[in-house]
Design a protein around this motif. Structure first.
Motif, short mmCIF file in Angstrom:
data_model
loop_
_atom_site.label_atom_id
_atom_site.label_comp_id
_atom_site.label_asym_id
_atom_site.label_seq_id
_atom_site.Cartn_x
_atom_site.Cartn_y
_atom_site.Cartn_z
N GLU A 80 -14.84 -39.93 122.28
CA GLU A 80 -15.32 -39.20 123.47
C GLU A 80 -15.08 -37.70 123.37
N ILE A 81 -14.53 -37.25 122.27
CA ILE A 81 -14.30 -35.81 122.12
C ILE A 81 -15.64 -35.13 121.83
N GLN A 82 -15.94 -34.10 122.60
CA GLN A 82 -17.19 -33.36 122.37
C GLN A 82 -16.98 -32.37 121.22
N PRO A 83 -17.64 -32.58 120.08
CA PRO A 83 -17.44 -31.61 118.99
C PRO A 83 -18.03 -30.26 119.36
N LYS A 84 -17.29 -29.21 119.01
CA LYS A 84 -17.80 -27.86 119.27
C LYS A 84 -18.21 -27.18 117.98
N GLU A 85 -17.64 -27.65 116.87
CA GLU A 85 -18.05 -27.11 115.57
C GLU A 85 -18.07 -28.21 114.52
N LEU A 86 -18.83 -27.95 113.47
CA LEU A 86 -19.06 -28.99 112.47
C LEU A 86 -17.78 -29.47 111.81
N HIS A 87 -16.89 -28.52 111.50
CA HIS A 87 -15.71 -28.87 110.70
C HIS A 87 -14.44 -28.96 111.56
N GLN A 88 -14.64 -29.24 112.82
CA GLN A 88 -13.53 -29.36 113.78
C GLN A 88 -12.52 -30.42 113.33
N ARG A 89 -11.26 -30.09 113.52
CA ARG A 89 -10.19 -31.04 113.16
C ARG A 89 -9.62 -31.68 114.41
N THR A 90 -8.99 -32.81 114.23
CA THR A 90 -8.32 -33.46 115.35
C THR A 90 -7.12 -34.26 114.85
N PRO A 91 -6.06 -34.33 115.65
CA PRO A 91 -5.00 -35.30 115.33
C PRO A 91 -5.62 -36.70 115.40
#
Ligand code: AHG
Ligand code: MN
Ligand code: MN
Length: 329
Positions: A302-313
């Motif tokens: 459900e996280i809305q990506p804001k950039e292509l190479h976005q990272r997340t825990p």
């Protein structure tokens, strides 16, 4: 004679399985089936190259860095070329998001309906040491009308919008595992026949497990809830298993039950793994197999990506283990 190995049935091959399941796609199209076949074929080619890496001078670094400042290995670049070529020539994909390319790749197939996000070669640090590596992919449906320019909304879709996702594991055997939202199935590659065969039907992640997978060498730079969860695992004599190839760690936990964690660290405040071509895909598979995936607080998909190479825990795996880890937040 019927019981002998020579007479044993070889089972359902991938093509037949994809064709048989086509009517279960939320919108049945031959194009999605063909796209899955294109990915499977490129995986065979990459598999062939990986198997010979030590002999044909394709191990080792290439001397360049990707957009994320990571040293590219020859096989990162080669796999990227193989998959992009397959997806471009296949004609079903209008845009590709790849770990190895800064910008969206427009394939020129303007009337194509699908978008693919891909980590062509996952586990780069394991290439040279003959340890399992993988490929991870997600498939989205294009939102804009065909034959119009690709939009930001097309490429930055939430994981909940995936219509298919999968990975190829180049391990002690090569496997393709994928979902189209109706459960998860695994296929093992039979090199002498050159085909994948259904070997793991309707895979289910055990609700509880005893394996925790995290780079514990970074313990001091984890935040408090993660440290506490690790201490819980240690106290309860869980087994630590960490290959360092996300696909391989995930696959083992999918079969045996377990949790994989790549948390934020002091040097990587958003974690290391990328939302669009690592986490969303495995989150979709985990959920389809009865597990869950979170960044510690939010559902990954459900996280809305804001950039292509976005990272997340990333915390993914057996439901009750991920919930326990979450409970420390
Ligand atoms: P990639 O090879 O695609 O860059 O991904 C590497 C990732 C992932 O596969 C693995 O789980 C993780 O990096 C390992 O990182 P650490 O060495 O920091 O544990
Ligand atoms: Mn990766
Ligand atoms: Mn990679």
């Amino acid at each position: 004679m019927e019981d002998s190995r020579i007479a044993a049935p070889i089972g359902v091959n991938l093509d037949r399985f994809i064709n048989a399941k086509e009517q279960h796609f939320s919108y049945a199209t031959g194009e999605l089936s063909q796209l899955l076949r294109d990915i499977a074929l490129a995986g065979k080619v990459v598999n062939r190259e990986i198997n010979k890496a030590g002999l044909i001078n394709i191990a080792g670094a290439i001397g360049t860095q990707n957009i994320q400042g990571e040293d590219q290995q020859k096989l990162d670049v080669l796999s990227n070329i193989r998959f992009i070529r397959a997806l471009t020539k296949g004609g079903e994909v209008c845009a590709i998001i790849s770990e190895e390319d800064e910008k969206v790749i427009e394939t020129g197939s303007d009337s194509a309906k699908y978008i693919v996000a891909i980590d062509p070669l996952d586990g780069s640090s394991n290439i040279d040491v003959n340890v399992s590596i993988g490929t991870i992919f997600s498939i989205y449906r294009r939102l804009s009308v065909v034959n119009s320019p690709i939009t930001n909304e097309d490429v930055l879709q939430k994981g909940t919008e995936q219509i298919a996702a999968g990975y190829i594991l180049y391990g002690s055997s090569t496997m393709l595992v994928y979902t189209t939202g109706n459960g998860v199935n695994g296929f093992t590659y039979e090199p002498s026949l050159g085909e994948y065969f259904l070997s793991h039907h309707n895979m289910k992640l055990p609700n509880e497990g005893k394996i925790y997978s995290i780079n514990e060498g970074s313990y001091n730079s984890f935040e408090q809830p993660v440290k506490e969860y690790i201490n819980y695992c240690r106290e309860h004599k869980y087994s630590g298993r960490y290959i360092g190839s996300l696909v391989a760690d995930f696959h083992r936990n999918l079969l045996k039950g377990g949790i994989y964690i790549y948390p934020k660290t002091t040097t990587s405040p958003n974690g290391k793994l990328r939302l669009m071509y690592e986490c969303n895909c495995l989150a979709f598979i985990a959920e389809q197999a009865g597990g869950i995936a979170t960044d510690g607080v939010h559902r990954i998909m459900e996280i809305q990506p804001k950039e292509l190479h976005q990272r997340t825990p990333f915390f993914v795996g057996s439901k009750s283990m991920v919930e326990k880890a979450k409970s420390y937040y």
